[in-house]
Motif scaffolding. Structure first.
Motif, PDB file in Angstrom:
ATOM      1  N   THR A 142      46.531  51.426  62.581  1.00  0.00           N
ATOM      2  CA  THR A 142      45.288  52.036  62.116  1.00  0.00           C
ATOM      3  C   THR A 142      44.068  51.533  62.872  1.00  0.00           C
ATOM      4  O   THR A 142      43.079  52.247  62.997  1.00  0.00           O
ATOM      5  CB  THR A 142      45.112  51.771  60.615  1.00  0.00           C
ATOM      6  OG1 THR A 142      45.259  50.357  60.383  1.00  0.00           O
ATOM      7  CG2 THR A 142      46.149  52.529  59.811  1.00  0.00           C
TER       8      THR A 142
ATOM      9  N   ALA B  71      49.316  50.606  58.765  1.00  0.00           N
ATOM     10  CA  ALA B  71      49.596  51.139  57.439  1.00  0.00           C
ATOM     11  C   ALA B  71      50.713  50.370  56.750  1.00  0.00           C
ATOM     12  O   ALA B  71      50.949  50.577  55.552  1.00  0.00           O
ATOM     13  CB  ALA B  71      49.968  52.621  57.548  1.00  0.00           C
TER      14      ALA B  71
ATOM     15  N   GLN C 134      46.931  49.676  53.036  1.00  0.00           N
ATOM     16  CA  GLN C 134      46.975  49.670  54.490  1.00  0.00           C
ATOM     17  C   GLN C 134      45.671  49.130  55.065  1.00  0.00           C
ATOM     18  O   GLN C 134      44.587  49.319  54.525  1.00  0.00           O
ATOM     19  CB  GLN C 134      47.252  51.070  55.023  1.00  0.00           C
ATOM     20  CG  GLN C 134      46.110  52.048  54.925  1.00  0.00           C
ATOM     21  CD  GLN C 134      46.434  53.371  55.602  1.00  0.00           C
ATOM     22  OE1 GLN C 134      47.588  53.755  55.688  1.00  0.00           O
ATOM     23  NE2 GLN C 134      45.432  54.065  56.079  1.00  0.00           N
TER      24      GLN C 134
END
Length: 1045
Positions: free
Chosen positions: A81, A98, A128
């Motif tokens: 991410t 995540a 996450q």
């Protein structure tokens, strides 16, 4: 500072590089995240790939003319991410995922093997990880965001120093101030907050930032008092605001841009104050100068991009080409390349300009975590960017100790299996093979164990690059116009999102029309061409059509659902619809609200399932024309339903966010449930992988379209994998081919069809070539397998509905030996047009399997049984012979090769063999005489070519040092001598003529008379280049005389 002081960056220009400078042949990731998807240090670039958990790693600068090769690092078991490089250590990378973990990696120098595992692991978090950022002054301090919580980590102790939890919703962005004292955050509750993490965990200041809760970003300027935020207003237009923490109730200034499908990423250089605004999915970069003293965001320039932007990053200031007046460099991440975009100020490029390049932040940290947390605000020492006095100091963080990295091997080496995370430690060495598929979290797909073992027996393309689909080079082609049905008029383009918009079988197409009465036109596929201008015969339903479907076992029966909660069964005559039909064969009543979806049973005849807004699914016996089963449990609108391949189960997807699987004959309640997509805008469901998995297409909370793959036996555990695609308003309509495992996905109003091969194990999704059309389509359906041209390796044929026409699209696979039947592409297919069971038998509990049919045409041999061809001997590449030779040697070899083709002077001439010529052989010798003449002319031409080359080389040697100085001046100024002469329109290097033309062109291009600063800058640079050339020639009169001669 004077309010009216002219900016030194007012003439800044953005320069797009040549394609040779791109990092090409990559597959960038487009999954939704709060990160920028790409980051850069002074040595390396890291970016998201299209496989979850895998990053691409590439060097920032190329080595000479060598192509920069990309290696792949398997970081996490789920989507990466965010990522960030240490501001002090160019090879220290932090990644968040995540999978709720934060990992720190020690990357090697280019050309060495990637690490087999992380050097440090932090977490797991409760949700996450969304944002990661290293501290700007203290080595070992890291900021992370997960959900509503923000943590400041002491990475040396692997413990959080504090947790900032005063957020009312998900945190979308967090950033350190440049002095490392404060933290600013943007939250989905539309609040902008300022924290002093060493003082208290609560926000010291907060204000309402933007009116829209879509993705917001934040960045500090070079001072502690000012920061810039980006977001959206109520009209969904992009906003940029400048804030002063001393007057935090309202923004100092605001700039509104156009609407954007993705978030607006602010990239700010604190030393220069230049701010680049990059919108995800956009094809334009905006550059502003942040001037807090003037309370302004001053526009500088705009840059049009060649492709849509997926992510962007700034290159550190210490890596810029300062002698070329490069004040900024942005790395654009597109779908297939990384493109460096340089921002230059047009000045003399032969000296260092200190006003453009003040001292910048160095690479040695000012403190450690303990000292900083105790209250130290010591700043990082500044260093000069002047190459003549720039320090050579470097820093290696103690967070992850440097290891001895072996050279990157030509073959993958064996890695331990043990209890290692299946995604960690996977790497692929550089490869120049065409069209590689980037690796993913590939453990289960490469080995029967949980790890990845690349032993000697597995040294193949798959073990190096990860699995790739054999359909990755599939090509979608619209067939010839003779096969189209044109002149369609009055199409109904407002059918519900739960409907495909039209339906087709091997004989006919049924298309709803816009006219009143729920009319449906039936077109014959065997009669393509232009439809008459007169009205078409239709089926009159009496109510607006919501969905329609052909009976798979009776090609003449059509089921149509209406808004009046009725299902009408029509029978189309075998010769086609030639007159208006107003009375259906049968009408099914029972639903109390309008019907959304119709699905025929895949194996049993006369069995139809329907879903309605009354929140029920009903199963009908068409032979008895009665409802037999009713399924309950839905709390909201049913988006979609699908039968399992064996016909025993039925899956539904509901607006209440739940995915349900029923066994209709066992009971009305769901057998199991699981979480569906986060978004409530619409979704579709289909059984894949021989019924072992369910594929759902829907939207996430940010309205991005995504695919979710579930195990059909474990819905409650959530999806096996999630793949983000793009941002678009229409729901993706999946068409699945069970023979190839391919799914085609597109939406109404789209111009692109996504193509993926689905696997029941990691990496789950293998991307193939997309099909793109020039105009949007209104519908896209898959035809039966028997319609494919197997001899042309056509594995799928579809129908594409346009505004006024219907055209077939063939998906084919390029194969070399097409004279053989490609049995690896065409397994035996199910006979889907013959029922296995009757409705009575199925309702009574019977099950069955469809009959299989071979698609092999008569007279074709399977490619698996084809004789093997002897491998052709390939001559070594000429690069092997030329790579160690100088440019002069290469030129001489090329010249010798040209002369050899024109004729070898040692060969005897034809007349040397003449002893006497018979009249009958005169024609033969006449031809030889012609050949002789050609050779004589060729030799003369070769001799002249040699002499000309020798003369050119002598002239080049005579120019000597002065010629090198001229070439260096051209390289530094960015203008060649010829270009400068063309700009000023001078043929001879006369100082008077140069000055005269310069004054004229500078005057006529003045902004006050309609000119532009850009053209004036070109005139100035051309004059400087010609003056430099005159200076060089004044130092070497012999060079000047040689040039004039």
């Amino acid at each position: 500072m004077s309010r009216f002081k002219v900016s030194k960056f007012r003439h800044t220009e953005a320069r797009l590089p040549r394609r040779e400078a791109w990092i090409s042949d990559i597959r960038a990731g487009t999954s939704p995240s709060c990160g920028n998807l790409i980051k850069s240090s002074c040595r390396l670039i890291a970016f998201n790939t299209n496989h979850p958990g895998v990053l691409g790693i590439a060097p920032l600068e190329g080595q000479g003319e060598d192509k920069r090769l990309v290696t792949h690092l398997g970081c996490h078991s789920d989507l990466v991410t965010d990522l960030d490089f240490s501001p002090f250590d160019d090879f220290l990378l932090a990644t968040g995922s995540a999978d709720r973990m934060v990992k720190l990696w020690r990357l090697p120098a280019p050309g060495q093997a990637l690490p087999s595992g992380p050097g440090l692991v932090l977490g797991p978090e409760d949700l996450q990880v969304e944002v990661l950022q290293f501290h700007p002054t203290a080595d070992g301090v890291l900021l992370s965001v997960a959900g509503r919580a923000l943590k400041v980590w002491d990475a040396t102790q692997q413990q959080p120093l504090t947790e900032l939890v005063a957020h009312g919703d998900l945190v979308q962005g967090a950033v350190w101030s440049w002095d490392g004292a404060l933290v600013g955050t943007m939250c989905k509750d539309k609040q902008l907050r300022i924290f002093d993490p060493r003082a208290k965990p609560e926000a010291s200041q907060s204000t309402r930032a933007h009116e829209n809760s879509r993705d917001g970003r934040l960045v500090w300027t070079g001072t502690q008092e000012h920061l810039v935020s980006t977001g959206f207003n109520q009209m969904r237009e992009c906003e940029v605001k400048l804030w002063d923490t001393r007057h935090f109730s309202s923004a100092l200034t605001s700039v509104t841009l156009d609407t954007s499908p993705g978030s607006l990423m602010p990239l700010l250089d604190p030393d220069s104050g230049l701010l680049v605004l990059a919108g995800k999915g956009e094809s334009r970069l905006y550059c502003y100068e942040v001037v807090p003293q003037q309370l302004a965001l001053s526009p500088v320039t705009q840059c049009l991009l060649e492709s849509a932007l997926r992510g962007a990053a700034l290159v550190p200031r210490r890596a810029l080409a300062v002698m070329g007046c490069e004040v900024l460099r942005v790395l654009q991440l597109s779908d297939t390349a990384i493109i460096p975009i340089s921002y230059h100020v047009p000045r003399k490029a032969v000296e260092f300009h200190k006003d453009l390049f003040p001292d910048a932040t160095g690479c040695v940290p000012a403190s450690d975590p303990h000292t900083w947390w105790a209250g130290s605000n010591q700043q990082v020492q500044k260093v000069s960017l002047d190459p003549a006095c720039r320090p050579r100091a470097s820093f290696t963080s103690c967070l992850v100790s440097p290891a001895e990295f072996p050279p990157d091997p030509a073959q993958p080496v064996e890695t331990p299996v043990g209890d290692m995370d299946p995604s960690e430690g996977f790497f692929s060495p550089p490869s120049s093979l065409p069209s590689p598929s980037t690796p993913s979290s590939l453990g289960p797909s490469l080995s029967s164990t949980s790890g990845i073992s690349t032993s000697t027996s597995q040294r193949s393309l798959q073990s190096m690059l990860g699995p790739s689909s054999k359909f990755r080079h599939a090509q979608g082609t619209v067939l010839h116009r003779d096969t189209h049905i044109t002149n369609l008029k009055g199409l109904n383009l407002t059918t519900p999102g739960e409907s495909d918009g039209f339906c087709a079988n091997q004989l006919r197409v049924a298309v709803p029309l816009l006219s009143s009465g729920g009319q449906v036109a039936v077109l014959e596929l065997r009669k393509p061409g232009r439809l008459p201008d007169t009205a078409l015969p239709t089926l009159q339903n009496g109510a607006a059509v919501t969905d329609l479907a052909w009976d798979p076992f009776d090609p003449h029966r059509l089921a149509v659902a209406g808004e009046d909660a009725r299902i009408r069964l029509w029978r189309v005559p075998p010769e086609g619809l030639e007159e208006v039909l107003a009375t259906p064969e049968a009408t099914l009543t029972g639903h109390t609200e309008k019907i959304y979806s119709l699905r025929f049973h895949p194996l049993a005849a006369d069995v139809l399932a329907s879903s309605s807004y009354d929140f029920t699914v009903r199963i009908w016996d068409l032979e008895a024309r009665a409802e037999r089963l009713r399924l309950r449990g839905h709390q909201d609108q049913i988006f979609g339903l699908a039968w399992s391949p064996n016909g025993q189960q039925l899956a539904t997807l509901c607006k209440d966010g739940r995915l349900r699987v029923y066994e209709p004959r066992s009971g009305p309640e769901p057998l199991q449930e699981g979480p569906g997509p986060e978004g409530a805008r619409g979704a579709r469901i289909v059984w894949v992988c021989d019924g072992h998995c369910l594929l759902v297409s829907g939207f996430d909370s940010r309205s991005e379209r995504q695919l979710l793959l579930y195990s059909s036996d474990a819905l409650a555990s959530g999806p096996l994998s999630v793949l983000g695609l793009d941002v678009a308003p229409s729901t993706l309509l999946p068409s699945y081919d069970p023979d190839t495992g391919l799914v085609l996905l597109t939406g109404k109003g789209d111009t692109r069809v996504f193509l993926y091969e689905l696997l029941p194990e990691a990496p789950f999704f293998l991307e193939c070539n997309n099909f793109t059309s020039s105009d949007p389509h209104k519908g896209f359906v898959l035809l039966p397998k028997t319609e494919c041209d197997v001899r042309e390796v056509e594995f799928a044929r579809c129908l594409r509905l346009r505004q006024t026409s219907l055209e077939p699209v063939a998906f084919r696979l390029p194969r070399v030996r097409k004279e053989f039947f490609q049995d690896d592409v065409f397994p035996d297919t199910a006979v889907s047009w013959e029922p296995v069971l009757s409705a009575k038998a199925w309702l009574g509990g019977a099950n069955g399997q469809p009959r299989l049919l071979s698609l092999q045409p008569p007279g074709m041999t399977p490619v698996s049984q084809a004789p093997r061809e002897a491998p052709a001997r390939r001559a070594p590449s000429s690069v092997l012979y030329l790579e160690e030779k100088s440019d002069q040697q290469k030129k001489e070899e090329l010249l010798n090769a040209m002369v050899a083709k024109l004729g070898n002077r040692e060969d005897p001439l034809p007349q040397d063999a003449f002893e006497g010529v018979d009249e009958d052989e005169w024609a033969k010798y006449l031809a030889q005489i012609i050949v002789m003449g050609v050779q004589v002319v060729g030799r003369a031409f070769a001799r002249a070519l040699r002499q000309e080359f020798a003369a050119s080389r002598a002239a080049a040697d005579a120019r000597g040092r002065a010629g090198h100085q001229s070439a260096a001046a051209s390289s530094l100024s960015g203008l060649s001598l010829q270009e400068a002469q063309q700009i000023l329109n001078v043929s001879k290097l006369s100082p008077e003529e140069i000055q005269k033309n310069y004054e004229h062109l500078f005057k006529v291009n003045d902004k006050s008379v309609g000119g532009s600063f850009y053209l004036q800058s070109k005139v100035v640079r051309a004059k400087e280049r010609l003056e430099e050339e005159l200076r060089i020639r004044a130092q070497d009169p012999e060079q000047d005389q040689t040039t004039q001669t």
